[in-house]
Design an enzyme around this catalytic site. Structure first.
Site, short mmCIF file in Angstrom:
data_model
loop_
_atom_site.label_atom_id
_atom_site.label_comp_id
_atom_site.label_asym_id
_atom_site.label_seq_id
_atom_site.Cartn_x
_atom_site.Cartn_y
_atom_site.Cartn_z
N ASP A 44 0.87 -1.17 0.00
CA ASP A 44 0.00 0.00 0.00
C ASP A 44 0.91 1.22 0.00
OD1 ASP A 44 -1.67 2.13 0.53
OD2 ASP A 44 -2.62 1.26 2.30
N TYR A 62 -7.88 15.22 -8.49
CA TYR A 62 -6.90 14.58 -9.39
C TYR A 62 -5.99 15.62 -10.04
CZ TYR A 62 -5.30 11.29 -13.01
OH TYR A 62 -4.54 10.49 -13.83
#
Length: 257
Positions: free
Chosen positions: A68, A159
């Protein structure tokens, strides 16, 4: 471009641009860590790459690296294990990314934080872990994934902010790490046919093929891009052919403005 005696980690490498990049590097003789949060997908991609005839002929291979990239301890542990097993770390490609698209007034703090953490903070964490080996070796190649969305894109405030941040991070790291013979560059793809852009098409209410056709019509080259084409640019930045190129962001978007 050859990568014999080099080792690389590509994040978010189970599919899309990451998988294409891992294959490209391995086909040049590199040992590549296919890093992804999805352990099963990472393993499947690593096995597929290692079985490729071009990779075998070049002496490259791929190994799965379940991690992760938003977890600092997990990143440090995974990078230490990989570098220890493969004689260091020569190349890092910070490709991991997600979208959680929404207009600003609908966007939750959780959507904002998750995208910034996965797309921008992960690049900081992975680079921090990688530079320890690169500084000691006085050699390194770091390539970060930005996006055309860094210029602004409706419904992608999170984003776009993350991908613009990647460009600032890239320029700054090139200054800080340059004295150690480490180059840092970024690529900023436009519309590339990947699972991520399929999700974007769905968000906009389009079939993926139809959405690609619409995008292609307004792209000077008349088509959308493919993951292999982005991987080729990443491989250049990761190679010794780009030894005097650092701090740059290359847009890969078929000539779109």
């Amino acid at each position: 471009m050859t990568f014999q005696n080099k080792s690389a980690i590509v994040t978010g490498a189970a599919q899309g641009i990451g998988a294409a990049t891992a294959l490209r590097l391995a086909a040049g003789g590199c040992v590549v860590g296919v890093a992804d949060i999805n352990a099963e997908a990472a393993q499947a991609t690593a096995e597929r790459i290692s079985a490729d005839e071009r990779v075998a002929a070049a002496g490259g291979r791929a190994v799965a690296l379940a991690v992760d990239v938003t977890d600092e301890n997990a990143v440090t542990d995974a990078f230490d294990r990989f570098a220890g097993a493969h004689g260091g770390l020569s190349i890092l490609v910070n490709n991991a990314g997600i979208t959680r698209d929404n207009l600003l007034f609908k966007m939750s703090a959780a959507e904002w934080n998750l995208v910034l953490s996965t797309n921008l903070t992960s690049a900081y964490l992975c680079t921090s872990a990688a530079q320890r080996f690169m500084v000691n070796a006085k050699y390194g190649r770091i390539v970060n994934l930005s996006s055309r969305s860094a210029l602004g894109n409706r419904g992608q405030a999170n984003y776009a902010a993350a991908k613009a941040g990647i460009q600032g991070l890239t320029a700054t790291l090139a200054i800080e790490l340059g004295p150690f013979n480490i180059t840092v560059n970024a690529v900023a793809p436009g519309y590339i046919a990947t699972p991520m852009t399929e999700a974007t098409a769905e968000r906009l209410g389009f079939d993926a093929v139809e959405h690609q056709r619409i995008v292609a019509e307004r792209t000077p080259l008349g088509r959308v891009g493919q993951p292999d084409e982005v991987a080729a640019a990443i491989a250049f930045f990761a190679s010794d052919d780009a030894s005097y190129v650092s701090g740059q962001t290359l847009y890969i978007n078929g000539g779109a403005r």
